[in-house]
Scaffold this motif. Structure first.
Motif, PDB file in Angstrom:
ATOM      1  N   PHE A   1       0.829  -1.201   0.000  1.00  0.00           N
ATOM      2  CA  PHE A   1       0.000   0.000   0.000  1.00  0.00           C
ATOM      3  C   PHE A   1       0.867   1.256   0.000  1.00  0.00           C
ATOM      4  O   PHE A   1       0.564   2.223  -0.701  1.00  0.00           O
ATOM      5  N   ARG A   2       1.946   1.249   0.766  1.00  0.00           N
ATOM      6  CA  ARG A   2       2.843   2.413   0.813  1.00  0.00           C
ATOM      7  C   ARG A   2       3.576   2.625  -0.503  1.00  0.00           C
ATOM      8  O   ARG A   2       3.907   3.749  -0.858  1.00  0.00           O
ATOM      9  N   LYS A   3       3.845   1.549  -1.239  1.00  0.00           N
ATOM     10  CA  LYS A   3       4.537   1.670  -2.524  1.00  0.00           C
ATOM     11  C   LYS A   3       3.595   2.083  -3.647  1.00  0.00           C
ATOM     12  O   LYS A   3       4.034   2.326  -4.758  1.00  0.00           O
ATOM     13  N   GLY A   4       2.304   2.164  -3.388  1.00  0.00           N
ATOM     14  CA  GLY A   4       1.362   2.643  -4.382  1.00  0.00           C
ATOM     15  C   GLY A   4       0.780   1.565  -5.268  1.00  0.00           C
ATOM     16  O   GLY A   4       0.314   1.857  -6.366  1.00  0.00           O
ATOM     17  N   GLN A   5       0.767   0.334  -4.837  1.00  0.00           N
ATOM     18  CA  GLN A   5       0.243  -0.749  -5.650  1.00  0.00           C
ATOM     19  C   GLN A   5      -1.264  -0.654  -5.854  1.00  0.00           C
ATOM     20  O   GLN A   5      -1.782  -1.184  -6.824  1.00  0.00           O
ATOM     21  N   PHE A   6      -1.969   0.025  -4.976  1.00  0.00           N
ATOM     22  CA  PHE A   6      -3.425   0.063  -5.037  1.00  0.00           C
ATOM     23  C   PHE A   6      -3.960   1.446  -5.385  1.00  0.00           C
ATOM     24  O   PHE A   6      -5.137   1.721  -5.161  1.00  0.00           O
ATOM     25  N   GLU A   7      -3.134   2.311  -5.949  1.00  0.00           N
ATOM     26  CA  GLU A   7      -3.589   3.667  -6.248  1.00  0.00           C
ATOM     27  C   GLU A   7      -4.576   3.713  -7.403  1.00  0.00           C
ATOM     28  O   GLU A   7      -5.581   4.385  -7.339  1.00  0.00           O
ATOM     29  N   ASP A   8      -4.279   3.015  -8.493  1.00  0.00           N
ATOM     30  CA  ASP A   8      -5.138   3.071  -9.673  1.00  0.00           C
ATOM     31  C   ASP A   8      -5.552   1.651 -10.043  1.00  0.00           C
ATOM     32  O   ASP A   8      -4.822   0.943 -10.709  1.00  0.00           O
TER      33      ASP A   8
END
Length: 71
Positions: A26-33
């Motif tokens: 989540f912190r690495k941005g895997q779920f942003e888009d």
């Protein structure tokens, strides 16, 4: 009853590990888009992606150019 003393802490450790992996993702941005990847297959690129490597010559082009002294 004695089995619960072993299985409950093991289950908590496994759950904690997966929670840790989820927080890292989540912190690495895997779920942003999560919407656009499923629509990306409908759009074609106008130009194909070119590799940065020099294309290799065919056998006919090799014979036409002859040997070179360049390394």
């Amino acid at each position: 009853m004695e089995a619960l003393y072993l299985t409950i802490p093991m289950a908590m450790c496994i759950a904690g590990f997966f929670l840790y992996v989820f927080v890292l993702a989540f912190r690495k941005g895997q779920f942003e888009d999560i919407e656009s990847p499923k629509y990306r297959m409908f759009f074609e690129e106008e130009y194909p992606v070119q590799s940065k490597e020099k294309p290799s010559l065919t056998k006919a082009e090799d014979k036409k150019n002859g040997p070179t002294d360049k390394p």
